[in-house]
Design a protein around this motif. Structure first.
Motif, PDB file in Angstrom:
ATOM      1  N   ASP A 308     -13.857  -5.427  -4.869  1.00  0.00           N
ATOM      2  CA  ASP A 308     -14.803  -4.380  -5.217  1.00  0.00           C
ATOM      3  C   ASP A 308     -14.816  -3.312  -4.127  1.00  0.00           C
ATOM      4  O   ASP A 308     -14.896  -3.607  -2.927  1.00  0.00           O
ATOM      5  CB  ASP A 308     -16.199  -4.985  -5.374  1.00  0.00           C
ATOM      6  N   GLY A 309     -14.702  -2.035  -4.546  1.00  0.00           N
ATOM      7  CA  GLY A 309     -14.736  -0.931  -3.597  1.00  0.00           C
ATOM      8  C   GLY A 309     -13.387  -0.537  -3.058  1.00  0.00           C
ATOM      9  O   GLY A 309     -13.289   0.424  -2.278  1.00  0.00           O
ATOM     10  N   THR A 310     -12.316  -1.236  -3.461  1.00  0.00           N
ATOM     11  CA  THR A 310     -10.981  -0.896  -2.965  1.00  0.00           C
ATOM     12  C   THR A 310     -10.567   0.488  -3.460  1.00  0.00           C
ATOM     13  O   THR A 310     -10.703   0.807  -4.638  1.00  0.00           O
ATOM     14  CB  THR A 310      -9.944  -1.934  -3.449  1.00  0.00           C
ATOM     15  N   ASP A 311     -10.065   1.304  -2.537  1.00  0.00           N
ATOM     16  CA  ASP A 311      -9.568   2.632  -2.908  1.00  0.00           C
ATOM     17  C   ASP A 311      -8.147   2.465  -3.452  1.00  0.00           C
ATOM     18  O   ASP A 311      -7.199   2.245  -2.699  1.00  0.00           O
ATOM     19  CB  ASP A 311      -9.571   3.566  -1.700  1.00  0.00           C
ATOM     20  N   LEU A 312      -8.027   2.553  -4.760  1.00  0.00           N
ATOM     21  CA  LEU A 312      -6.740   2.280  -5.398  1.00  0.00           C
ATOM     22  C   LEU A 312      -5.765   3.450  -5.288  1.00  0.00           C
ATOM     23  O   LEU A 312      -4.633   3.349  -5.748  1.00  0.00           O
ATOM     24  CB  LEU A 312      -6.955   1.917  -6.871  1.00  0.00           C
ATOM     25  N   SER A 313      -6.202   4.549  -4.712  1.00  0.00           N
ATOM     26  CA  SER A 313      -5.276   5.661  -4.521  1.00  0.00           C
ATOM     27  C   SER A 313      -4.393   5.441  -3.299  1.00  0.00           C
ATOM     28  O   SER A 313      -3.402   6.151  -3.105  1.00  0.00           O
ATOM     29  CB  SER A 313      -6.048   6.976  -4.360  1.00  0.00           C
ATOM     30  N   GLN A 314      -4.736   4.466  -2.474  1.00  0.00           N
ATOM     31  CA  GLN A 314      -3.967   4.199  -1.277  1.00  0.00           C
ATOM     32  C   GLN A 314      -2.847   3.193  -1.564  1.00  0.00           C
ATOM     33  O   GLN A 314      -3.041   2.239  -2.318  1.00  0.00           O
ATOM     34  CB  GLN A 314      -4.884   3.648  -0.173  1.00  0.00           C
ATOM     35  N   LEU A 315      -1.698   3.418  -0.981  1.00  0.00           N
ATOM     36  CA  LEU A 315      -0.556   2.534  -1.182  1.00  0.00           C
ATOM     37  C   LEU A 315      -0.585   1.390  -0.188  1.00  0.00           C
ATOM     38  O   LEU A 315      -0.982   1.581   0.984  1.00  0.00           O
ATOM     39  CB  LEU A 315       0.752   3.305  -1.024  1.00  0.00           C
ATOM     40  N   ALA A 316      -0.149   0.238  -0.645  1.00  0.00           N
ATOM     41  CA  ALA A 316      -0.027  -0.897   0.271  1.00  0.00           C
ATOM     42  C   ALA A 316       1.027  -0.574   1.328  1.00  0.00           C
ATOM     43  O   ALA A 316       1.955   0.222   1.091  1.00  0.00           O
ATOM     44  CB  ALA A 316       0.351  -2.157  -0.495  1.00  0.00           C
ATOM     45  N   SER A 317       0.885  -1.213   2.474  1.00  0.00           N
ATOM     46  CA  SER A 317       1.793  -0.904   3.586  1.00  0.00           C
ATOM     47  C   SER A 317       3.242  -1.251   3.273  1.00  0.00           C
ATOM     48  O   SER A 317       4.168  -0.692   3.871  1.00  0.00           O
ATOM     49  CB  SER A 317       1.343  -1.651   4.840  1.00  0.00           C
ATOM     50  N   ASP A 318       3.453  -2.171   2.335  1.00  0.00           N
ATOM     51  CA  ASP A 318       4.819  -2.560   1.971  1.00  0.00           C
ATOM     52  C   ASP A 318       5.156  -2.165   0.527  1.00  0.00           C
ATOM     53  O   ASP A 318       5.995  -2.787  -0.115  1.00  0.00           O
ATOM     54  CB  ASP A 318       5.008  -4.067   2.157  1.00  0.00           C
ATOM     55  N   PHE A 319       4.495  -1.140   0.037  1.00  0.00           N
ATOM     56  CA  PHE A 319       4.661  -0.749  -1.372  1.00  0.00           C
ATOM     57  C   PHE A 319       6.127  -0.493  -1.710  1.00  0.00           C
ATOM     58  O   PHE A 319       6.668  -1.052  -2.664  1.00  0.00           O
ATOM     59  CB  PHE A 319       3.833   0.504  -1.665  1.00  0.00           C
ATOM     60  N   PHE A 320       6.798   0.333  -0.963  1.00  0.00           N
ATOM     61  CA  PHE A 320       8.173   0.706  -1.304  1.00  0.00           C
ATOM     62  C   PHE A 320       9.151  -0.450  -1.101  1.00  0.00           C
ATOM     63  O   PHE A 320      10.168  -0.530  -1.783  1.00  0.00           O
ATOM     64  CB  PHE A 320       8.608   1.918  -0.484  1.00  0.00           C
ATOM     65  N   ALA A 321       8.817  -1.342  -0.195  1.00  0.00           N
ATOM     66  CA  ALA A 321       9.696  -2.483   0.055  1.00  0.00           C
ATOM     67  C   ALA A 321       9.583  -3.527  -1.045  1.00  0.00           C
ATOM     68  O   ALA A 321      10.528  -4.281  -1.296  1.00  0.00           O
ATOM     69  CB  ALA A 321       9.373  -3.103   1.414  1.00  0.00           C
ATOM     70  N   THR A 322       8.435  -3.588  -1.679  1.00  0.00           N
ATOM     71  CA  THR A 322       8.196  -4.638  -2.679  1.00  0.00           C
ATOM     72  C   THR A 322       8.228  -4.128  -4.118  1.00  0.00           C
ATOM     73  O   THR A 322       8.331  -4.922  -5.046  1.00  0.00           O
ATOM     74  CB  THR A 322       6.845  -5.315  -2.422  1.00  0.00           C
ATOM     75  N   VAL A 323       8.124  -2.840  -4.338  1.00  0.00           N
ATOM     76  CA  VAL A 323       8.105  -2.276  -5.689  1.00  0.00           C
ATOM     77  C   VAL A 323       9.351  -1.420  -5.885  1.00  0.00           C
ATOM     78  O   VAL A 323       9.526  -0.405  -5.194  1.00  0.00           O
ATOM     79  CB  VAL A 323       6.841  -1.423  -5.933  1.00  0.00           C
TER      80      VAL A 323
END
Length: 770
Positions: A308-323
């Motif tokens: 709850d409250g997570t800002d979903l506009s921010q990318l995970a630190s490993d987004f490009f490595a895992t997606v």
């Protein structure tokens, strides 16, 4: 629904000698089909948004790492200004305002077909018609004549369905279309129930990930998934959504295919470079910041799977490595580039974006005129602004389950010019490379005659053989007896031979394609070899048995219709001639019939009941498309001769019964005529029932042959073995009534018993005194 996301050019402005073109990046932010709290877009859709932002960034920086042609725009002063803000409403509004749109995921053919409604629409992804054509050709290559298509009832699903039906119909494929409302379990089940009723086992599913589970769980329950089935998914279902399934859904996924117009294809150097760079974008802080700054802030609520409250506009630190970058991201990248390069071409041609000078038609013409090489392949546009079908990449993926692990591999590709090409054989749901039948083949009831019935028919054949041989032996043993000599043994043997040949027809009628050790076609070929023997044996048998009777009755008529009492000579050849003529005519017709491939009888299975072209019940029979040019003359000749023979018998009705056997010959001929006159209509009425037809035909032939033999031979042998001297005396006298008067009667008689022989001649008897 599949929201047709797009890139829209709008609102050009000038900033310090730089033409700044605002670009609205039309993106899905939430998925309203999901339950509340679960409406956040997946990382796949984030990668698509990032693809468009990367396109804007690379264009503004004139970074030609993926598009060499971009180097030619270094002097262009156009800059794109992105704003994250599907396609049909926006395309309509933008068309009214004179704003071109370049879509990267809108595939509906309606944009091309309704150009007045969408006058400035373009796209970097090929239209549904191209991939639908590839799908139709795929099923045609597998020999499928019946295919189902389950589709979500939105603009995308309807357009895909319409295009697929059009191309499939051109290829002779019948399509069962079953639409359903996305997210509706009731509608999904109704569609599958209809497929089950039609026994379909192959189809294409235009469904999104949120409907995947409910669709294929119920399809599995109804037996429409698993070994013996084939489902082809569209681009609406991602590879990852299938790979994540377990249990029954994993079993259902084995052997599935996924056909899509793929943007990024391994082997394309530009895409390979893009995919490799993507893996390292996490470390480029400025790039990540640029991307996140263009996302709307979206905070997870209490019902979300995210904290709850997570800002979903921010990318995970490993987004490009895992997606991994989704193939749609490449189309989005090219869409941004298309807007930028077209804007440059428009400005450098002397046109302006300034108010009052902007010409949307000229700008749209620059979009359609573009051609460049990029991460989605060679990009070019047709007259409608759609990407040319020939420049698309149409790929087939194959899902396979091995040791509990699901994998997916690209196994083939399609081009308009060359059709399907396979790098690896497609593995189907039964783990073979043989495509399943289009429908669940129903049990085929072939209505064979059955060994019991055929045994009865063969028993009748044997019974007639035994009777004929017995009568022949008795005739031969008593060949010197005056009763037998008066009856001319040669013609008696001909009657027996004819009856045996005719009876043999029953044996050939009992041969069908009930041969388990042969394939269906081999069994049909086997049965076909005996079809022409049926009319041949029956016709030849008829000629021998009936013609012998006909010759004997003709002899008597000549003798007893001799009013002048003159000498009449009748040789054996005189009696054989009509037999030879009739036999020659029959043989010639039969030979011609058997040599005519279009008219000769062959064994065929006539469907009585079918489901989608597959017989549920059929009847096997010897038939021909047009046998009547040959069968007609045979029937007409036999019937005419039979009728004429009965007329001759009537003329000889007053002759003595022993010499000419006119009474019994007459009965035999009448019996033949009655059987033909009554039997043919009965056979016609039961022609569609093989058991009844065989039984009645066998009965007719048997009774006809046994009747003739008993009528001709029984009276003679009764006289030979049990007749008194007076009976024998009367039997060897031929009498004719020459008329009567008040004073008495006149009679003529002759004793032929002492001088008639097989080869001797018959003469008119001399008058004797009473």
């Amino acid at each position: 629904m599949k929201l047709p996301t797009l890139l829209a050019f709008c609102c050009p402005i000038l900033v310090a000698s730089v033409t700044q073109v605002n670009v609205a990046l039309m993106q899905r932010l939430t998925d309203l089909r999901e339950q509340a709290g679960e409406q956040v877009l997946s990382d796949v859709w984030r990668s698509v948004a990032i693809g468009s932002l990367l396109g804007v960034k690379d264009f503004n920086e004139r970074n030609d790492r993926y598009i060499p042609e971009l180097s030619g725009y270094a002097s262009c002063d156009v800059e794109l200004s992105p704003t994250i803000n599907a396609s049909k409403p926006m395309a309509t509004l933008a068309g009214i305002d004179g704003i071109p749109q370049v879509s990267y995921w809108s595939t509906s053919d309606a944009f091309d077909q309704q150009k007045s409604t969408y006058p400035y629409f373009a796209r970097t992804i090929p239209a549904d018609s191209a991939v639908a054509k590839a799908a139709a050709q795929l099923f045609a290559s597998y020999g499928h004549k019946y295919v189902g298509i389950a589709f979500v009832q939105d603009a995308y699903g309807e357009a895909y369905k319409d295009a697929f039906v059009t191309f499939a119909t051109e290829l002779g494929i019948e399509v069962s279309t079953q639409g359903f409302a996305g997210g509706s379990e009731v509608a999904v089940k109704a569609a599958i129930d209809n497929f089950a009723l039609e026994r379909l086992q192959v189809g294409i599913a235009i469904i999104f990930g949120n409907d995947f589970d409910r669709f294929f769980e119920y399809a599995t329950e109804k037996g429409l998934c698993g070994p013996g089935t084939l489902w082809i998914l569209s681009e609406a279902t991602g590879n990852g959504e299938v790979l994540a399934r377990t249990g029954d859904l994993q079993v259902a996924a084995n052997g599935m295919g996924r056909l899509l117009s793929q943007g990024g294809v391994p082997g394309n150097p530009k895409y390979d470079a893009f995919a490799a760079d993507w893996q390292h974008f996490d470390s480029q802080a400025s790039l990540v910041s640029y991307i996140e700054s263009n996302f709307f802030s979206y905070t997870a609520d209490a019902g979300s799977s995210h904290p709850d409250g997570t800002d979903l506009s921010q990318l995970a630190s490993d987004f490009f490595a895992t997606v991994s970058p989704d193939d749609v991201a490449t189309y989005a990248y090219d869409a941004a580039m298309t807007v930028g390069m077209a804007a440059c071409d428009y400005v450098t041609s002397g046109e302006s974006f300034a108010a009052g000078s902007y010409d949307v038609d000229k700008f749209y013409a620059k979009i359609k005129a573009l051609t460049f090489s990029s991460i989605s392949g060679e990009v070019s546009f047709d007259e409608f602004g759609s990407r040319t079908a020939s420049s698309g990449n149409y790929m087939m993926y194959n899902f396979k389950v091995n040791d509990g692990t699901t994998s997916v591999d690209a196994v083939g590709s399609w081009t308009e010019a060359g059709g399907w090409a396979w790098t690896t054989p497609f593995r189907f749901s039964d783990d073979t490379i043989l495509p399943p039948p289009a429908i669940k083949v129903p049990d085929h009831e072939k209505n064979f005659l059955g060994s019991g019935l055929v045994s009865v028919g063969n028993t009748l054949v044997v019974a007639n053989y035994i009777l004929a041989i017995t009568l022949g032996v008795l005739t031969f043993l008593n060949r010197k007896h005056k009763v037998i000599r008066c009856s001319q043994p040669m013609f008696l043997y001909m009657v027996l031979f004819g009856c045996m040949v005719s009876t043999t027809t029953i044996f050939f009628m009992g041969i069908d394609d009930n041969t388990p050790d042969l394939t269906d076609q081999e069994a049909i070929d086997y049965a076909s070899k005996y079809c022409m023997l049926v009319p041949a044996f029956y016709s030849v048998g008829f000629v021998f048995s009936f013609s012998a009777l006909f010759a004997k009755i003709t002899r008597i008529v000549k003798i007893f219709n001799n009013k002048k009492l003159s000498r009449v000579t009748i040789t054996a050849w005189d009696m054989i001639k009509p037999i030879a003529v009739l036999l020659a005519i029959d043989v010639i017709i039969l030979v011609l019939w058997g040599s005519d491939e279009d008219a000769k009888l062959t064994w065929q299975r006539i469907p009585d009941l079918e489901i989608k072209g597959y017989p549920v019940e059929s009847t096997g029979t010897c038939t021909s498309a047009n046998p009547w040019p040959y069968l007609g003359p045979i029937v007409a000749i036999h019937f005419s001769v039979l009728l004429f023979g009965n007329i001759m018998c009537y003329k000889a009705r007053n002759a003595g019964t022993a010499f000419s056997e006119s009474k019994y010959v007459f009965i035999a001929m009448v019996s033949n005529l009655q059987i033909m006159a009554l039997g043919l209509p009965v056979l016609f009425m039961v022609s569609e029932n093989p058991v009844s037809n065989y039984f009645i035909r066998s009965g007719i032939i048997f009774m006809n042959d046994v009747g003739v033999m008993l009528l001709i031979f029984a009276p003679k042998l009764m006289l030979v073995y049990f007749g008194s001297e007076e009976d024998l005396q009367m039997a060897t006298m031929t009498q004719a009534s020459n008329g009567t008067s008040s004073g008495g009667s006149g009679k003529t008689s002759t004793s032929d018993g002492d001088r008639d022989d097989d080869s001797r001649r018959d003469t008119e008897p001399k008058p004797t005194t009473p």
